[in-house]
Design an enzyme around this catalytic site. Structure first.
Site, PDB file in Angstrom:
ATOM      1  N   GLN A 166       0.892  -1.169   0.000  1.00  0.00           N
ATOM      2  CA  GLN A 166       0.000   0.000   0.000  1.00  0.00           C
ATOM      3  C   GLN A 166       0.924   1.211   0.000  1.00  0.00           C
ATOM      4  OE1 GLN A 166      -3.108   0.910  -0.461  1.00  0.00           O
ATOM      5  NE2 GLN A 166      -2.461   3.009  -0.088  1.00  0.00           N
ATOM      6  N   GLN A 168       0.252   4.586  -1.145  1.00  0.00           N
ATOM      7  CA  GLN A 168      -0.280   5.914  -0.826  1.00  0.00           C
ATOM      8  C   GLN A 168      -0.309   6.103   0.692  1.00  0.00           C
ATOM      9  OE1 GLN A 168      -4.410   6.693  -1.837  1.00  0.00           O
ATOM     10  NE2 GLN A 168      -3.946   8.729  -2.544  1.00  0.00           N
ATOM     11  N   GLU A 298      -6.720   2.511  -5.702  1.00  0.00           N
ATOM     12  CA  GLU A 298      -6.941   2.644  -7.147  1.00  0.00           C
ATOM     13  C   GLU A 298      -5.682   2.388  -7.965  1.00  0.00           C
ATOM     14  OE1 GLU A 298      -7.171   5.031  -4.797  1.00  0.00           O
ATOM     15  OE2 GLU A 298      -6.314   6.929  -5.473  1.00  0.00           O
ATOM     16  N   HIS A 322     -16.086   3.750  -7.041  1.00  0.00           N
ATOM     17  CA  HIS A 322     -15.149   4.776  -6.551  1.00  0.00           C
ATOM     18  C   HIS A 322     -13.745   4.540  -7.117  1.00  0.00           C
ATOM     19  CE1 HIS A 322     -13.581   7.690  -3.539  1.00  0.00           C
ATOM     20  NE2 HIS A 322     -12.500   6.920  -3.624  1.00  0.00           N
ATOM     21  N   GLU A 323     -13.249   3.324  -6.949  1.00  0.00           N
ATOM     22  CA  GLU A 323     -11.880   3.042  -7.413  1.00  0.00           C
ATOM     23  C   GLU A 323     -11.776   3.169  -8.934  1.00  0.00           C
ATOM     24  OE1 GLU A 323      -9.900   3.139  -5.035  1.00  0.00           O
ATOM     25  OE2 GLU A 323     -11.378   2.752  -3.466  1.00  0.00           O
ATOM     26  N   HIS A 326     -11.425   6.717 -10.052  1.00  0.00           N
ATOM     27  CA  HIS A 326     -10.059   7.227  -9.902  1.00  0.00           C
ATOM     28  C   HIS A 326      -9.238   7.061 -11.192  1.00  0.00           C
ATOM     29  CE1 HIS A 326      -9.408   8.724  -5.904  1.00  0.00           C
ATOM     30  NE2 HIS A 326      -9.827   7.630  -5.300  1.00  0.00           N
ATOM     31  N   GLU A 345      -9.940  13.056  -4.304  1.00  0.00           N
ATOM     32  CA  GLU A 345     -11.034  12.329  -3.657  1.00  0.00           C
ATOM     33  C   GLU A 345     -12.414  12.964  -3.816  1.00  0.00           C
ATOM     34  OE1 GLU A 345     -10.734   9.390  -2.918  1.00  0.00           O
ATOM     35  OE2 GLU A 345      -8.565   9.182  -2.751  1.00  0.00           O
ATOM     36  N   ASP A 402      -0.863  11.265   5.731  1.00  0.00           N
ATOM     37  CA  ASP A 402      -1.984  10.407   6.105  1.00  0.00           C
ATOM     38  C   ASP A 402      -3.016  11.182   6.937  1.00  0.00           C
ATOM     39  OD1 ASP A 402      -2.816   7.746   5.715  1.00  0.00           O
ATOM     40  OD2 ASP A 402      -2.513   7.344   7.857  1.00  0.00           O
ATOM     41  N   TYR A 410     -12.939  13.905   0.873  1.00  0.00           N
ATOM     42  CA  TYR A 410     -13.911  13.097   0.134  1.00  0.00           C
ATOM     43  C   TYR A 410     -15.282  13.791   0.066  1.00  0.00           C
ATOM     44  CZ  TYR A 410     -10.701   9.120   0.655  1.00  0.00           C
ATOM     45  OH  TYR A 410      -9.618   8.281   0.596  1.00  0.00           O
TER      46      TYR A 410
HETATM   47 ZN   LIG Z   1     -10.500   7.404  -3.337  1.00  0.00          ZN
END
Ligand SMILES: [Zn+2]
Length: 632
Positions: A166, A168, A298, A322-323, A326, A345, A402, A410
């Protein structure tokens, strides 16, 4: 031969005077005013892309499950724009063995500076003005936070270990030395060796069969930022679900995943109809083991997804929309740095909602929009309406990016775009968005750049539009502006009617709940009274079976309601959920409820002790802070 210097002067070296003609040199002239400038406009990278920027990566890696280590070479093709004598990379938790420079692999000189919190270590490699190739030979360590190595017991099938990444926001640097900024894009090729019988997948052109020799070749021919670098290795199988769509999962999860995501091709087709061609070739989804810390990530061509969206009734597949969205907002037009995260987002939640409307209808999409509004209100109240954290444009310098990954980016972002849509009309807004994605494809965008663009191309078309929207208030001020759109959902109003009946004494079994979707149930659960008696909770649970639900959203919403009311019957289910699921969106509110019920945190910490080894580093960091884990 290999020079590894640690210097106490690292801090001074990050402050370069504006007239530094000799790159990398700290100039100090007593009588001239010193202008301190940032090395780059992204506060979360050491790289100086205005001087030397990466263009292409050839990554060769050996994934070793016995030692939980990736031993790799990152061969970077670079562009030296200014004749600089050094190129800078971001690294964190990596062991750099040596570097070579130039096509002939000549041993080079490098400096690995001491670690700075969140940022990691700056890697400086000496080059000449003509250097085009830099190879970094390195290995990952147990501090490579992007990587989660799962034992076979932690997987669904329990036959093979599993690895996923992961990256991001700034964890790509923990498994690849790179210029780790969303404003810097590069293409890549990779050759990855994994154990026999295992499949490797990346954010690239992917295999659909297991290779007998365990060697996989990948290609990503479109330039992407480093946070979209991804790798997963496991006992994985593939099944196509449409023209350019398919699912990867562990064998026992494949049929269930294919059934859950059968509308995926329709989603891709709807998205293309809205905002133009899908530019990445295939769109596949990889269903990961339950410790994956996010709902989805994504990664281009291959969304990584949590298995907690497998509800059995397609009710949680908005996450796939959603993904997928992206692929336009984020992967195609990318936030310039993490202060502009809402550009990724907010746009994606808006686009997701439009895809859901197309596939499942407006009343369904309105429920999702209202859930988004509830999330936003809760987050705002949590931060405080005046908190700078409630601004769309953030200032995350000196913090972990983060911290910016909150509902604000979002959901406040979504409501701003909804307001623009309602102000200018849908047709006008759609045509604007389509042009925006086309114009800035494979580029990054700052908040200021977007404001200038939309003012020029859209909001100046009618004199009252700018004032009606008031972009500045939305973007640069805290809180929620007065002109936030109000969404009405008939289906939620019906739920509220049943809640009123419940509160005035109607038995749960008498309520009209047939044909409710997950979203109606979530609305019901979120709006249950804050205080309930054991008898009330038992009656609800007996009638609706919340504690035994196979739907993770319903479980989490129920747990959050009953934990502060000390509902003993749910305790084993709560513990088993927290030990097996690592999705941070659920962990945070459930642990917070445990703390509300027992402010000493003892009960929460007792469960966390068992659960912590199953969580990915990004979830661990959040929960450690919440539970004061490292202070004891
Ligand atoms: Zn997102």
């Amino acid at each position: 031969m290999i020079k590894q210097i640690t210097t106490a002067l690292f801090f001074a070296m990050t402050l370069i005077s504006c007239d530094s003609g000799n790159k990398g040199e700290v100039k100090e002239k007593a009588n001239e005013p010193q202008t301190i400038v940032m090395e780059t406009n992204d506060p979360h990278t050491f790289a100086k892309p205005d001087e030397v920027v990466v263009k292409h990566l050839d990554w060769t890696a050996n994934v070793d499950f016995d030692s939980s280590m990736i031993i790799a070479t990152a061969k970077w093709t670079i562009e030296n724009k200014t004749g600089a004598s050094e190129v800078i990379f971001d690294t964190k938790g990596l062991k750099i063995d040596y570097v070579t420079v130039g096509n002939n692999d000549e041993i080079g000189t490098f400096i690995l500076e001491p670690e700075i919190k969140y940022m990691g270590q700056k890697l400086i490699v000496s080059i000449t003005p003509n250097t085009e190739i830099v190879r970094i030979y390195y290995r990952t360590t147990e501090n490579s936070d992007a990587l989660q190595w799962l034992t076979k017991e932690q997987t669904a099938d329990k036959t093979h270990p599993f690895l996923f990444t992961q990256s991001q926001a700034i964890l790509a640097r923990t498994w690849i030395p790179c210029q780790d900024s969303p404003g810097i894009r590069f293409t890549y090729n990779a050759r990855v060796k994994v154990p026999h019988q295992m499949m490797a997948l990346m954010s690239a052109y992917n295999p659909t069969d297991t290779m007998i020799n365990g060697v996989y070749d990948f290609q990503m021919e479109y330039p992407i930022p480093s946070y979209l670098m991804a790798l997963s290795v496991g006992n994985i199988q593939y099944q196509s679900v449409g023209r350019n769509t398919g699912i990867y999962a562990e064998p026992s999860m494949l049929a269930k995943s294919v059934a859950e995501f059968e509308d995926m091709q329709e989603m891709v087709d709807s998205a293309e109809a809205l905002y133009g061609a899908y530019r990445w070739g295939k769109y596949d989804v990889l269903v990961l083991p339950p410790s994956f810390p996010f709902g989805g990530m994504e990664n281009p061509r291959l969304t990584f997804a949590t298995p907690t969206i497998l509800a059995g009734d397609k009710s949680l597949t908005s996450l796939i929309a959603h993904e997928l969205a992206h692929s336009w907002s984020g992967n195609l037009v990318t936030n310039y740095n993490w202060n502009d995260f809402w550009l990724n987002e907010g746009f994606t939640v808006y686009f997701e909602n439009r895809i859901m409307e197309q596939v499942y209808g407006a009343d369904y999409a309105n429920m999702l929009a209202l859930i988004s509004y509830q999330d936003l209100k809760a987050e705002m109240e949590d931060f405080g309406m005046e908190s700078p954290r409630t601004k769309l444009k953030l200032d995350l310098a000196g913090q972990d990016p983060d911290e910016g990954m909150t509902s604000i980016a979002y959901d406040k972002g979504f409501y701003l775009l909804k307001l623009i849509e309602q102000t200018v009309g849908r047709e006008e807004f759609d045509s604007f968005l389509k042009t925006y994605f086309d114009t800035y494809a494979f580029k990054s965008m700052t908040t200021e750049g977007f404001v200038a663009y939309i003012n020029k191309e859209l909001l100046s078309k009618k004199s009252e539009w700018k004032e009606k929207v008031n972009l500045n208030e939305w973007i640069y001020n805290p809180g929620l502006p007065e002109n936030c759109p109000k969404i009405i959902s008939d289906r939620f109003e019906k739920v509220e009617g049943e809640l009123t009946k419940l509160e005035s004494g109607t038995a749960p079994s008498e309520l009209a709940t047939s044909n409710w979707s997950t979203h109606e149930w979530l609305h019901f659960l979120r709006n249950l009274p804050t205080e309930m008696t054991q008898e009330q909770m038992i009656a609800l649970d007996k009638t609706f079976g919340f504690t035994k639900s196979g739907n993770s959203e319903i479980l989490a919403a129920w747990f959050v309601k009953v934990i502060p009311n000390n509902y003993k019957e749910a305790k084993p289910a709560i513990e088993s959920f927290l030990v097996s699921v690592g999705r941070r969106k659920f962990l945070t509110p459930i642990y917070k409820s445990l703390i509300t019920a027992d402010p000493s945190k003892a009960a929460a910490r007792e469960i966390y002790k068992k659960a912590r080894p199953n969580y990915h580093a990004v979830a661990v960091q959040t929960m450690d802070d919440l539970l004061d884990w490292n202070q004891n």
